[in-house]
Design an enzyme around this catalytic site. Sequence first.
Site, PDB file in Angstrom:
ATOM      1  N   GLN B 125     -24.427 -27.830 -19.635  1.00  0.00           N
ATOM      2  CA  GLN B 125     -23.952 -29.037 -20.240  1.00  0.00           C
ATOM      3  C   GLN B 125     -23.241 -28.470 -21.414  1.00  0.00           C
ATOM      4  O   GLN B 125     -23.840 -27.875 -22.304  1.00  0.00           O
ATOM      5  CB  GLN B 125     -24.985 -29.839 -20.581  1.00  0.00           C
ATOM      6  CG  GLN B 125     -24.542 -30.989 -21.316  1.00  0.00           C
ATOM      7  CD  GLN B 125     -25.792 -31.907 -21.748  1.00  0.00           C
ATOM      8  OE1 GLN B 125     -26.784 -31.328 -22.175  1.00  0.00           O
ATOM      9  NE2 GLN B 125     -25.593 -33.224 -21.906  1.00  0.00           N
ATOM     10  N   GLY B 126     -22.013 -28.467 -21.383  1.00  0.00           N
ATOM     11  CA  GLY B 126     -21.176 -27.976 -22.647  1.00  0.00           C
ATOM     12  C   GLY B 126     -20.519 -29.300 -23.342  1.00  0.00           C
ATOM     13  O   GLY B 126     -19.412 -29.747 -23.179  1.00  0.00           O
ATOM     14  N   SER B 128     -22.085 -29.962 -26.828  1.00  0.00           N
ATOM     15  CA  SER B 128     -22.188 -29.633 -28.357  1.00  0.00           C
ATOM     16  C   SER B 128     -21.297 -28.694 -29.002  1.00  0.00           C
ATOM     17  O   SER B 128     -21.128 -27.564 -28.094  1.00  0.00           O
ATOM     18  CB  SER B 128     -23.610 -29.410 -28.760  1.00  0.00           C
ATOM     19  OG  SER B 128     -24.655 -30.282 -28.342  1.00  0.00           O
ATOM     20  N   GLU B 245     -29.983 -38.484 -19.254  1.00  0.00           N
ATOM     21  CA  GLU B 245     -30.800 -37.618 -20.103  1.00  0.00           C
ATOM     22  C   GLU B 245     -31.851 -38.259 -20.764  1.00  0.00           C
ATOM     23  O   GLU B 245     -32.996 -37.695 -21.106  1.00  0.00           O
ATOM     24  CB  GLU B 245     -29.619 -36.872 -20.939  1.00  0.00           C
ATOM     25  CG  GLU B 245     -30.154 -35.804 -21.794  1.00  0.00           C
ATOM     26  CD  GLU B 245     -28.999 -35.113 -22.585  1.00  0.00           C
ATOM     27  OE1 GLU B 245     -28.066 -35.766 -22.656  1.00  0.00           O
ATOM     28  OE2 GLU B 245     -29.262 -33.890 -22.710  1.00  0.00           O
ATOM     29  N   ASN B 363     -34.080 -38.132 -32.336  1.00  0.00           N
ATOM     30  CA  ASN B 363     -34.630 -39.169 -32.603  1.00  0.00           C
ATOM     31  C   ASN B 363     -34.086 -40.092 -33.814  1.00  0.00           C
ATOM     32  O   ASN B 363     -34.314 -41.198 -33.516  1.00  0.00           O
ATOM     33  CB  ASN B 363     -36.181 -38.541 -32.417  1.00  0.00           C
ATOM     34  CG  ASN B 363     -36.588 -38.594 -31.258  1.00  0.00           C
ATOM     35  OD1 ASN B 363     -36.021 -38.142 -30.243  1.00  0.00           O
ATOM     36  ND2 ASN B 363     -38.091 -38.262 -31.152  1.00  0.00           N
ATOM     37  N   GLU B 364     -33.542 -39.304 -34.707  1.00  0.00           N
ATOM     38  CA  GLU B 364     -32.899 -40.157 -35.785  1.00  0.00           C
ATOM     39  C   GLU B 364     -31.900 -41.085 -35.197  1.00  0.00           C
ATOM     40  O   GLU B 364     -31.895 -42.160 -35.796  1.00  0.00           O
ATOM     41  CB  GLU B 364     -32.555 -39.154 -36.942  1.00  0.00           C
ATOM     42  CG  GLU B 364     -33.688 -38.498 -37.756  1.00  0.00           C
ATOM     43  CD  GLU B 364     -34.465 -37.446 -36.860  1.00  0.00           C
ATOM     44  OE1 GLU B 364     -33.717 -36.884 -35.926  1.00  0.00           O
ATOM     45  OE2 GLU B 364     -35.618 -37.328 -37.355  1.00  0.00           O
TER      46      GLU B 364
HETATM   47  C1  FAD Z   1     -33.464 -27.152 -26.757  1.00  0.00           C
HETATM   48  C2  FAD Z   1     -32.310 -27.596 -26.800  1.00  0.00           C
HETATM   49  C3  FAD Z   1     -31.235 -27.676 -25.690  1.00  0.00           C
HETATM   50  C4  FAD Z   1     -29.965 -28.067 -25.785  1.00  0.00           C
HETATM   51  N1  FAD Z   1     -29.238 -27.924 -24.824  1.00  0.00           N
HETATM   52  C5  FAD Z   1     -27.882 -28.315 -25.063  1.00  0.00           C
HETATM   53  C6  FAD Z   1     -26.921 -28.157 -23.886  1.00  0.00           C
HETATM   54  O1  FAD Z   1     -27.452 -27.854 -22.844  1.00  0.00           O
HETATM   55  N2  FAD Z   1     -25.910 -28.761 -24.150  1.00  0.00           N
HETATM   56  C7  FAD Z   1     -25.173 -29.348 -25.193  1.00  0.00           C
HETATM   57  O2  FAD Z   1     -24.143 -29.470 -25.164  1.00  0.00           O
HETATM   58  N3  FAD Z   1     -26.253 -29.270 -26.300  1.00  0.00           N
HETATM   59  C8  FAD Z   1     -27.391 -28.827 -26.035  1.00  0.00           C
HETATM   60  N4  FAD Z   1     -28.172 -29.038 -27.156  1.00  0.00           N
HETATM   61  C9  FAD Z   1     -27.648 -29.386 -28.387  1.00  0.00           C
HETATM   62  C10 FAD Z   1     -28.150 -30.849 -28.914  1.00  0.00           C
HETATM   63  O3  FAD Z   1     -27.428 -31.918 -28.086  1.00  0.00           O
HETATM   64  C11 FAD Z   1     -27.819 -30.988 -30.522  1.00  0.00           C
HETATM   65  O4  FAD Z   1     -28.939 -30.326 -30.979  1.00  0.00           O
HETATM   66  C12 FAD Z   1     -28.265 -32.605 -31.060  1.00  0.00           C
HETATM   67  O5  FAD Z   1     -27.127 -33.247 -30.483  1.00  0.00           O
HETATM   68  C13 FAD Z   1     -28.277 -32.290 -32.571  1.00  0.00           C
HETATM   69  O6  FAD Z   1     -26.964 -31.810 -33.133  1.00  0.00           O
HETATM   70  P1  FAD Z   1     -27.315 -30.543 -34.075  1.00  0.00           P
HETATM   71  O7  FAD Z   1     -28.165 -29.736 -33.659  1.00  0.00           O
HETATM   72  O8  FAD Z   1     -25.904 -30.229 -34.255  1.00  0.00           O
HETATM   73  O9  FAD Z   1     -27.892 -31.162 -35.115  1.00  0.00           O
HETATM   74  P2  FAD Z   1     -27.162 -32.210 -36.552  1.00  0.00           P
HETATM   75  O10 FAD Z   1     -26.378 -33.168 -35.580  1.00  0.00           O
HETATM   76  O11 FAD Z   1     -26.335 -31.271 -37.454  1.00  0.00           O
HETATM   77  O12 FAD Z   1     -28.539 -33.093 -37.056  1.00  0.00           O
HETATM   78  C14 FAD Z   1     -29.176 -32.387 -37.972  1.00  0.00           C
HETATM   79  C15 FAD Z   1     -30.266 -33.273 -38.556  1.00  0.00           C
HETATM   80  O13 FAD Z   1     -29.538 -34.471 -39.108  1.00  0.00           O
HETATM   81  C16 FAD Z   1     -29.718 -35.610 -38.464  1.00  0.00           C
HETATM   82  N5  FAD Z   1     -28.675 -36.671 -38.298  1.00  0.00           N
HETATM   83  C17 FAD Z   1     -27.533 -36.224 -37.832  1.00  0.00           C
HETATM   84  N6  FAD Z   1     -26.742 -37.439 -38.083  1.00  0.00           N
HETATM   85  C18 FAD Z   1     -27.485 -38.429 -38.473  1.00  0.00           C
HETATM   86  C19 FAD Z   1     -27.315 -39.896 -38.741  1.00  0.00           C
HETATM   87  N7  FAD Z   1     -26.117 -40.394 -38.558  1.00  0.00           N
HETATM   88  N8  FAD Z   1     -28.414 -40.617 -39.192  1.00  0.00           N
HETATM   89  C20 FAD Z   1     -29.558 -39.971 -39.408  1.00  0.00           C
HETATM   90  N9  FAD Z   1     -29.893 -38.749 -39.161  1.00  0.00           N
HETATM   91  C21 FAD Z   1     -28.745 -38.013 -38.734  1.00  0.00           C
HETATM   92  C22 FAD Z   1     -30.362 -35.346 -37.129  1.00  0.00           C
HETATM   93  O14 FAD Z   1     -31.187 -36.354 -36.194  1.00  0.00           O
HETATM   94  C23 FAD Z   1     -30.981 -34.064 -37.331  1.00  0.00           C
HETATM   95  O15 FAD Z   1     -32.420 -34.319 -37.772  1.00  0.00           O
HETATM   96  C24 FAD Z   1     -29.389 -28.475 -27.260  1.00  0.00           C
HETATM   97  C25 FAD Z   1     -30.477 -28.475 -28.178  1.00  0.00           C
HETATM   98  C26 FAD Z   1     -31.665 -28.112 -28.039  1.00  0.00           C
HETATM   99  C27 FAD Z   1     -32.692 -28.085 -29.285  1.00  0.00           C
END
Ligand code: FAD
Lengths: 327, 380
Positions: B125-126, B128, B245, B363-364
């Site tokens: 899944q591409g 992020s 998902e 979850n946020e």
């Molecule tokens: C094990 C694992 C597998 C994954 N696999 C894939 C994959 O296959 N393909 C893919 O595309 N992505 C994948 N991801 C990425 C995943 O989709 C992102 O980690 C997720 O969307 C959160 O983005 P971020 O990590 O950039 O965190 P951020 O978006 O930077 O968030 C950091 C923190 O800020 C909080 N936050 C952000 N915005 C808000 C808001 N508006 N209000 C309150 N809190 C907020 C978040 O809840 C989090 O606690 C994977 C992630 C993990 C951990």
Amino acid sequence: MEFGFTEDQLAFRDAVRDLLAKECPPSVVRAAWTNADGRSGGATSGGGAWHALGAMGVLGALVPESAGGLGLSELDVVLLAEETGRAALPEPFVEHVFVGAPLAVDDHPGVVTGDVTVTAGDPLIPWAVSADVVVRLDPDPVIALGTDAKFDAVSSVDGARRLARLVDATESRPLTREELSGAFWRGNLGYAAQLLGLSRQMLDLTVGYTVDRKQFGAAIGSFQAIKHQLANVRVGIEFAAPLVYRAAHSLAADAPDAAVHVSMAKAQTADVAKLAARAALQCHGAIGYSYEYDLHLWMKRAWALAGAWGDAAWHRERVARAILDVK
Amino acid sequence: MDLTWSPAEQEFRADVAGWLQANVPSEPLPSGDTAAGFALHLEWERKLFDARWAVVSWPEEYGGRSASLWEWLIFEEEYYRAGAPQRVTQNGIFLLAPTIFEFGTPEQQDRYLPTMASGEESWCQGWSEPDAGSDLAGIRSTATRDDAAGGWRLNGQKTWTTRGAFCTHLFGLFRTDPSAERHRGLTYFLVPLDTVGVTVRGFGRLDGDEGFAEVFFEDALVTDDLVLGGIDQGWSVAMATTGSERGLTLRSPGRFMATAERLVALYRERGPDAVDGSLRGRVAQAYIDSEAYRLQTLQTVTRVTGGDPPGVESSLTKVFWSELDVSLHEIALDLLGFEAELESPWMKGFEFALSGPIYAGTNEIQRNVIAERVLGLPRK
Ligand SMILES: Cc1cc2nc3c(=O)[nH]c(=O)nc-3n(C[C@H](O)[C@H](O)[C@H](O)COP(=O)(O)OP(=O)(O)OC[C@H]3O[C@@H](n4cnc5c(N)ncnc54)[C@H](O)[C@@H]3O)c2cc1C
């Protein structure tokens, strides 16, 4: 009444903090995961935080002056343990300074400088193979003073810790009841202080990250969902620290309740460190979940120490017995 | 209300259980987040496919059994109960496939579904990007029209791509109209990872296994037949995937019921006398929660089979299963006491469970969705 540290105690803490900033940056912790002995010297760097701490006298801090140590008390070293937790120092610091050095110094004066390393376990012993002297609290409390000790290695989630069980040592002597009890409670105090330092560092790292990281055009630290999680960790730390410092005071003063005070400190810090690890990871998002980022080094140390030498439930039960059961 | 399984469903369960009992590897496979483990998992997936157990709910023509959602739930229960290997094809069969069924052309369905089911092609899944996680609509990777070459040129970077280093294909979102409002102007592409101009670098997750990847695109050419669901329609297509998902398909109750059973077994094995009294109630609570998850799913499936498509409630589901998974493992580690720090399936499971509250929309974000879209609380 005065519940605070002296200027000397704080200055000692600052000196150790500075030393660790120089000798034990995160790169050293990370290197310990893959080097030969899991420690700060590394296979190549030669020096390492251990010898620097030895040169400062820290490693013999609880050894009496008559035996070449600094003759200090738990109250003087509790903040140092906290700093080693903050730095996730990959060394048997608590095991040596709080537990082993005072027990081994008569046979091995080199414990004062760190030329001789002591470690200790109950029953899993960290950095066992690289240490010179090994204290085992359970089963059959012994101190193995020679080079003939045999170990069964097991893997910890914390790649630096290099755990083993001591299976055999002929050159050893049993610990007396008094030695065992002193070692156990002092070790637990040291771990509680390290858990506190680990919690502080995980929180600081996360605060820094959530200020910088932007999503939806704003720093993620500006979202309440992030603020509240981190504020909860801060509250937890605020109400763990005084229990740790009081426990250090009680041990130093040989207070009758000292053991219960240590249990209170260990139960509280184990819980807050787990909470800090969880919140730090969650607030980082995926970057915190990657091996290349440093957070996991702290999280895994926190998980390991939270369960070592009695987990929160075990220590709470000790407190329960002391306060609930009819005497 | 009828909380019993029909004779036909019971027979289906017996068939599944019988096959699994005869075929599940007796030793657990090495982690599917390593190159060697991934290959062994694909062999297993192939075995499932050959026996037509890989995708039971799909039509026969694509390798399935046209099983009902109920039967699919039964299959999953038995699968996890048997301790069968993790599904390394999950992002294809559980996330992309429902989207292809809904938005794909007949040609795309014929081309991609059978090879996905057999594991011959594996999908990552591409979505992020380094600067677009929770804020998915903030993605910057682009797809620019190249008429001369007859397709689209992809540029940019994806990250956190699960098992990207081992997969053959990627489904991803790219910006096709940079001038449009953030959620518009995105397009969903199906990208072979061996396309010229695509580079993949695997890297370690929390447990050190190479389960993450970064994927770089430099003028990579993709043809028009690789667009899923129409140019500039990517956001609505993607939202269909997130429904799967967060909700039903990715995390069926069987998974947590099996973990709860293992937790109960661990409690018994440690001996009630050896463990702290406070743990007893926590084990029971985790068991209650796994039951609650199962029952809520039965309710949802009843509604869905009655013609009511799953919607925003998938956010409720996602919060619940991810927290449940963490607590099941946390309790197990507490049962293990000082041995919790040792490398073990429980520790590995705990490390994985900790990612549940992050992936599939944190979850946020889910709680914001619940507050605003389920409860109707004001947005600001
Ligand atoms: C094990 C694992 C597998 C994954 N696999 C894939 C994959 O296959 N393909 C893919 O595309 N992505 C994948 N991801 C990425 C995943 O989709 C992102 O980690 C997720 O969307 C959160 O983005 P971020 O990590 O950039 O965190 P951020 O978006 O930077 O968030 C950091 C923190 O800020 C909080 N936050 C952000 N915005 C808000 C808001 N508006 N209000 C309150 N809190 C907020 C978040 O809840 C989090 O606690 C994977 C992630 C993990 C951990």
